[in-house]
Scaffold this motif. Structure first.
Motif, PDB file in Angstrom:
ATOM      1  N   PHE A  65      21.990  -1.028  10.944  1.00 49.67           N
ATOM      2  CA  PHE A  65      20.874  -1.084  11.891  1.00 49.67           C
ATOM      3  C   PHE A  65      19.571  -0.762  11.177  1.00 49.67           C
ATOM      4  O   PHE A  65      19.502   0.139  10.337  1.00 49.67           O
ATOM      5  CB  PHE A  65      21.133  -0.061  13.009  1.00 49.67           C
ATOM      6  CG  PHE A  65      19.977   0.144  13.948  1.00 49.67           C
ATOM      7  CD1 PHE A  65      19.834  -0.649  15.074  1.00 49.67           C
ATOM      8  CD2 PHE A  65      19.041   1.135  13.718  1.00 49.67           C
ATOM      9  CE1 PHE A  65      18.772  -0.457  15.955  1.00 49.67           C
ATOM     10  CE2 PHE A  65      17.981   1.340  14.591  1.00 49.67           C
ATOM     11  CZ  PHE A  65      17.851   0.539  15.706  1.00 49.67           C
ATOM     12  N   VAL A 118      15.301  -0.098  12.171  1.00 46.97           N
ATOM     13  CA  VAL A 118      14.440   0.255  13.300  1.00 46.97           C
ATOM     14  C   VAL A 118      13.879  -0.990  13.979  1.00 46.97           C
ATOM     15  O   VAL A 118      13.731  -1.034  15.202  1.00 46.97           O
ATOM     16  CB  VAL A 118      13.312   1.215  12.846  1.00 46.97           C
ATOM     17  CG1 VAL A 118      12.306   1.449  13.959  1.00 46.97           C
ATOM     18  CG2 VAL A 118      13.913   2.549  12.402  1.00 46.97           C
ATOM     19  N   ASP A 156      15.363  -3.505  14.728  1.00 38.34           N
ATOM     20  CA  ASP A 156      16.394  -4.031  15.636  1.00 38.34           C
ATOM     21  C   ASP A 156      16.375  -3.356  17.006  1.00 38.34           C
ATOM     22  O   ASP A 156      17.098  -3.780  17.913  1.00 38.34           O
ATOM     23  CB  ASP A 156      17.802  -3.816  15.040  1.00 38.34           C
ATOM     24  CG  ASP A 156      18.000  -4.508  13.721  1.00 38.34           C
ATOM     25  OD1 ASP A 156      17.488  -5.627  13.548  1.00 38.34           O
ATOM     26  OD2 ASP A 156      18.701  -3.926  12.856  1.00 38.34           O
ATOM     27  N   THR A 157      15.584  -2.319  17.176  1.00 38.68           N
ATOM     28  CA  THR A 157      15.645  -1.477  18.372  1.00 38.68           C
ATOM     29  C   THR A 157      15.567  -2.265  19.675  1.00 38.68           C
ATOM     30  O   THR A 157      16.439  -2.109  20.545  1.00 38.68           O
ATOM     31  CB  THR A 157      14.552  -0.390  18.339  1.00 38.68           C
ATOM     32  OG1 THR A 157      14.758   0.431  17.182  1.00 38.68           O
ATOM     33  CG2 THR A 157      14.602   0.480  19.590  1.00 38.68           C
ATOM     34  N   GLU A 158      14.569  -3.080  19.854  1.00 41.61           N
ATOM     35  CA  GLU A 158      14.406  -3.781  21.137  1.00 41.61           C
ATOM     36  C   GLU A 158      15.561  -4.741  21.402  1.00 41.61           C
ATOM     37  O   GLU A 158      16.027  -4.865  22.536  1.00 41.61           O
ATOM     38  CB  GLU A 158      13.059  -4.489  21.203  1.00 41.61           C
ATOM     39  CG  GLU A 158      11.870  -3.535  21.218  1.00 41.61           C
ATOM     40  CD  GLU A 158      11.928  -2.466  22.309  1.00 41.61           C
ATOM     41  OE1 GLU A 158      12.261  -2.806  23.461  1.00 41.61           O
ATOM     42  OE2 GLU A 158      11.653  -1.290  22.009  1.00 41.61           O
ATOM     43  N   LEU A 218      18.552  -2.618  22.416  1.00 42.70           N
ATOM     44  CA  LEU A 218      18.365  -2.140  23.791  1.00 42.70           C
ATOM     45  C   LEU A 218      18.691  -3.238  24.798  1.00 42.70           C
ATOM     46  O   LEU A 218      19.388  -3.001  25.793  1.00 42.70           O
ATOM     47  CB  LEU A 218      16.944  -1.630  23.999  1.00 42.70           C
ATOM     48  CG  LEU A 218      16.592  -0.318  23.297  1.00 42.70           C
ATOM     49  CD1 LEU A 218      15.095  -0.054  23.395  1.00 42.70           C
ATOM     50  CD2 LEU A 218      17.390   0.837  23.854  1.00 42.70           C
ATOM     51  N   ARG A 254      17.775   4.603  24.430  1.00 45.86           N
ATOM     52  CA  ARG A 254      16.797   4.961  23.389  1.00 45.86           C
ATOM     53  C   ARG A 254      17.182   6.285  22.731  1.00 45.86           C
ATOM     54  O   ARG A 254      17.068   6.440  21.515  1.00 45.86           O
ATOM     55  CB  ARG A 254      15.391   5.055  23.960  1.00 45.86           C
ATOM     56  CG  ARG A 254      14.765   3.714  24.215  1.00 45.86           C
ATOM     57  CD  ARG A 254      13.272   3.812  24.536  1.00 45.86           C
ATOM     58  NE  ARG A 254      12.775   2.527  24.929  1.00 45.86           N
ATOM     59  CZ  ARG A 254      12.414   1.572  24.079  1.00 45.86           C
ATOM     60  NH1 ARG A 254      12.482   1.781  22.784  1.00 45.86           N
ATOM     61  NH2 ARG A 254      11.981   0.403  24.523  1.00 45.86           N
ATOM     62  N   ILE A 285      20.081   5.745  20.321  1.00 43.59           N
ATOM     63  CA  ILE A 285      19.622   5.210  19.038  1.00 43.59           C
ATOM     64  C   ILE A 285      18.964   6.309  18.210  1.00 43.59           C
ATOM     65  O   ILE A 285      19.271   6.482  17.031  1.00 43.59           O
ATOM     66  CB  ILE A 285      18.668   4.021  19.250  1.00 43.59           C
ATOM     67  CG1 ILE A 285      19.453   2.819  19.789  1.00 43.59           C
ATOM     68  CG2 ILE A 285      17.947   3.659  17.940  1.00 43.59           C
ATOM     69  CD1 ILE A 285      18.583   1.651  20.222  1.00 43.59           C
ATOM     70  N   ALA A 286      18.078   7.076  18.821  1.00 42.22           N
ATOM     71  CA  ALA A 286      17.393   8.153  18.093  1.00 42.22           C
ATOM     72  C   ALA A 286      18.389   9.173  17.555  1.00 42.22           C
ATOM     73  O   ALA A 286      18.276   9.610  16.403  1.00 42.22           O
ATOM     74  CB  ALA A 286      16.375   8.839  19.004  1.00 42.22           C
ATOM     75  N   THR A 310      26.861  -4.824  18.205  1.00 38.89           N
ATOM     76  CA  THR A 310      26.637  -3.489  17.647  1.00 38.89           C
ATOM     77  C   THR A 310      27.938  -2.704  17.630  1.00 38.89           C
ATOM     78  O   THR A 310      28.855  -2.966  18.420  1.00 38.89           O
ATOM     79  CB  THR A 310      25.648  -2.650  18.489  1.00 38.89           C
ATOM     80  OG1 THR A 310      26.228  -2.396  19.778  1.00 38.89           O
ATOM     81  CG2 THR A 310      24.309  -3.319  18.641  1.00 38.89           C
TER      82      THR A 310
END
Length: 156
Positions: A8, A10, A12-14, A17, A38, A41-42, A69
């Motif tokens: 992963f 960063v 890729d975050t959206e 989600l 969120r 992920i954090a 994922t």
């Protein structure tokens, strides 16, 4: 269609989600604040981020799209799998299996002797998927307890 699995990023975050909100309806349940994607992920980025993998489909000259994922963890005793998700239009193509096998290899390389995961009993299709991959129900009872977090940590 070309599929690759990588760690992963960063950026890729959206996309992750969006995938999770589709794959895990419980993430949309406001009565379950512990199911904040969120925050998931954090937290993963703070603990063994090298064990957070995405499956990416290369889109013929149009870049790439996250279509799967899996997160893994290893505490020195047991490994765990979390958040295995595959986009609806990419299911039944072996991507979930590839993600699980990728995580298994990463954990094995760390010396992990056994892998655990939890599946909601109300999801027989998911149980069948893991059964086909060789996972079996252990003769254990899974217990859980929510820990209260200080106010300063819940607003971070």
């Amino acid at each position: 269609m070309s599929i690759s699995i990588r760690t992963f990023a960063v950026a890729d975050t959206e996309a992750v989600l969006a995938l999770w909100l589709d794959a895990f309806p419980e993430y949309r349940d406001a009565s379950r604040p512990h199911r904040d994607p969120r925050l998931s992920i954090a937290n993963k980025l703070g603990t063994q981020p090298e064990l957070f993998f995405v499956a990416v489909r290369d889109e013929d000259g149009e870049g790439s799209a996250v279509i799967g994922t899996v997160m893994a963890g290893y505490d020195g005793h047991r490994g765990w799998l979390y958040s295995l998700a595959v986009a609806h239009d990419a299911r039944r193509l072996g991507i979930g299996t590839r993600l699980v096998r990728h995580a298994e290899q990463a954990l094995a390389s760390m010396g992990c002797p056994k892998l655990n995961l939890q599946v909601l009993s109300s999801k027989p299709d998911v149980l069948a998927f893991y059964d086909a991959l060789g996972f079996r129900a252990d003769a254990v009872v899974s217990l859980g307890k929510r820990l209260d977090m200080p106010e300063s940590e819940t607003n971070a």
